[in-house]
Design an enzyme around this catalytic site. Structure first.
Site, mmCIF file in Angstrom:
data_model
loop_
_atom_site.group_PDB
_atom_site.id
_atom_site.type_symbol
_atom_site.label_atom_id
_atom_site.label_comp_id
_atom_site.label_asym_id
_atom_site.label_seq_id
_atom_site.Cartn_x
_atom_site.Cartn_y
_atom_site.Cartn_z
ATOM 1 N N LYS A 116 -6.848 5.258 12.376
ATOM 2 C CA LYS A 116 -7.772 5.100 11.246
ATOM 3 C C LYS A 116 -8.753 6.261 11.164
ATOM 4 O O LYS A 116 -9.185 6.631 10.076
ATOM 5 C CB LYS A 116 -8.526 3.769 11.342
ATOM 6 C CG LYS A 116 -7.654 2.572 11.012
ATOM 7 C CD LYS A 116 -8.489 1.350 10.687
ATOM 8 C CE LYS A 116 -7.612 0.168 10.314
ATOM 9 N NZ LYS A 116 -8.362 -1.085 10.191
ATOM 10 N N LYS A 200 6.131 0.101 8.470
ATOM 11 C CA LYS A 200 5.721 -1.237 8.034
ATOM 12 C C LYS A 200 5.275 -1.228 6.561
ATOM 13 O O LYS A 200 4.653 -0.270 6.117
ATOM 14 C CB LYS A 200 4.547 -1.665 8.924
ATOM 15 C CG LYS A 200 4.126 -3.093 8.800
ATOM 16 C CD LYS A 200 2.995 -3.376 9.771
ATOM 17 C CE LYS A 200 2.045 -4.379 9.145
ATOM 18 N NZ LYS A 200 0.892 -4.693 9.950
ATOM 19 N N LYS A 203 -0.228 -2.137 2.154
ATOM 20 C CA LYS A 203 -0.848 -2.015 0.841
ATOM 21 C C LYS A 203 -1.557 -0.676 0.679
ATOM 22 O O LYS A 203 -1.890 -0.281 -0.433
ATOM 23 C CB LYS A 203 -1.770 -3.198 0.533
ATOM 24 C CG LYS A 203 -2.911 -3.415 1.485
ATOM 25 C CD LYS A 203 -3.649 -4.710 1.105
ATOM 26 C CE LYS A 203 -4.363 -5.315 2.302
ATOM 27 N NZ LYS A 203 -4.745 -6.697 2.142
#
Ligand code: TRP
Length: 335
Positions: A116, A200, A203
């Site tokens: 992140k 994966k 969104k």
């Protein structure tokens, strides 16, 4: 609400308009099967969401929407504790205390923090770093026995266990040590990106065709699945290396309840075009009643409010027992 059944806790971040087909098939759909056997606590984890910059109005809307999606997917408010994380202040309180029992080195090893930070180099905030401690607080506050998590959250769950062990070894048995809940075979399938089936479904994927949302229109679902990346063979079968086809078979099997083996038989001789169309239609058909229920719920804000208010009350009363015990143990004067 809490009886002698084992306690399950899980949560999803309200960061985005709606959950993905991956969240639904991999997690929420499976949670609905746990609600009779366990004391389930499902949270909309808005405090986790602000580790990445959110627009206030959008976060508020997405938080309520996620609660409605939980219910629309079949998570019943009468059987589970459904609540919004920020409504139970004990999460923040316990997270602070546990921060003081977590080592910088442990947090430095978290792969999600590293990922992140790379994604948001302009906002590597301290909350992003201590995110796993807040998650540990979520879990430990409720004396959780089992946590259904995907592989990407395993490392965080391990850390929660380490923190609990450490705290218990200093102060005695304060926390239940949580375990990962591994669903029975076939359930909790991992759904991959339609455009890059080795990653994966997410969104945050920049390619809108990679991801199906729970609230996508039927025609969009069919179109996205029609465009899904497969391979240059023309055989519908489940085999290593056929990631795209495997993913579509997994999706088909999850929404129809037909086993993958039977699905392969059903599609033997079909071309990819026909196969994709039928998968797309099956997904769209499966989601229609969920979307209808969601729309009804979103028209009834008073009802949703009554659910999250009641959920917060029940969750707070369970959490209070743990937080008071923790405060006493560390030496705070508990008023
Ligand atoms: N970190 C989890 C995720 O992004 C969400 C989460 C927050 C969670 N607290 C939790 C999951 C506690 C399980 C238990 O997927």
């Amino acid at each position: 609400m809490i009886n002698d059944k084992q306690i399950i806790f899980s949560g999803i971040q309200p960061s985005g308009d709606s959950v993905t087909l991956g969240n639904y098939l991999g997690a929420i759909k499976h949670w609905t099967k746990l609600q009779d056997e366990y004391n389930c606590i499902f949270s909309v984890v808005d405090m986790h969401a602000i580790t990445v910059r959110q627009e206030a109005a959008a976060l508020r809307k997405n938080t309520l929407s996620l609660l409605a999606q939980y219910i629309a997917c079949g998570i019943e408010s009468e059987k589970n504790i459904l609540f919004i994380q920020s409504h139970v202040s004990a999460h923040a309180e316990l997270a602070w205390i546990l921060n003081c029992y977590t080592q910088m080195g442990e947090l430095n090893r978290m792969t999600q923090f590293k990922d992140k930070s790379k994604k948001h180099p302009e906002n590597i905030n301290a909350g992003l770093f201590t995110y796993p401690v807040l998650m540990a607080a979520d879990i430990l506050l409720y004396q959780t026995d089992l946590v259904p998590v995907g592989v990407d959250q395993k490392q965080h769950l391990e850390l929660a266990r380490d923190i609990a062990h450490r705290f218990n070894s200093i102060y005695g048995d304060v926390f239940t040590i949580p375990e990962a809940y591994i669903p029975e075979k076939g359930a909790g399938a991992k759904i991959m990106s339609l455009q890059n089936p080795t990653a994966k479904m997410s969104k945050s994927d920049p390619n809108p065709n990679a991801c199906i949302s729970l609230l996508d229109k039927p025609e969009d679902i069919v179109r996205k699945i029609k465009r899904a990346v497969t391979d240059s063979e023309a055989e519908v079968c489940y085999r290593e290396g056929k990631d795209g086809v495997n993913n579509l078979l997994t999706i088909y099997s999850s929404v129809t309840g037909i086993s993958i083996d039977d699905a392969v038989k059903e599609f033997s001789g079909s071309g990819y075009g026909d196969f994709k169309l039928r998968v797309g239609e099956a997904v769209a058909e499966h989601l229609i009643p969920i979307q209808k229920k969601y729309d009804d719920l979103m028209k009834n804000k008073d009802y949703l409010e009554s659910i999250y208010k009641n959920g917060a009350e029940v969750a707070s009363s369970v959490a209070r027992r743990t937080i008071n015990k923790v405060k006493k143990k560390v030496g705070f004067i508990v008023g």
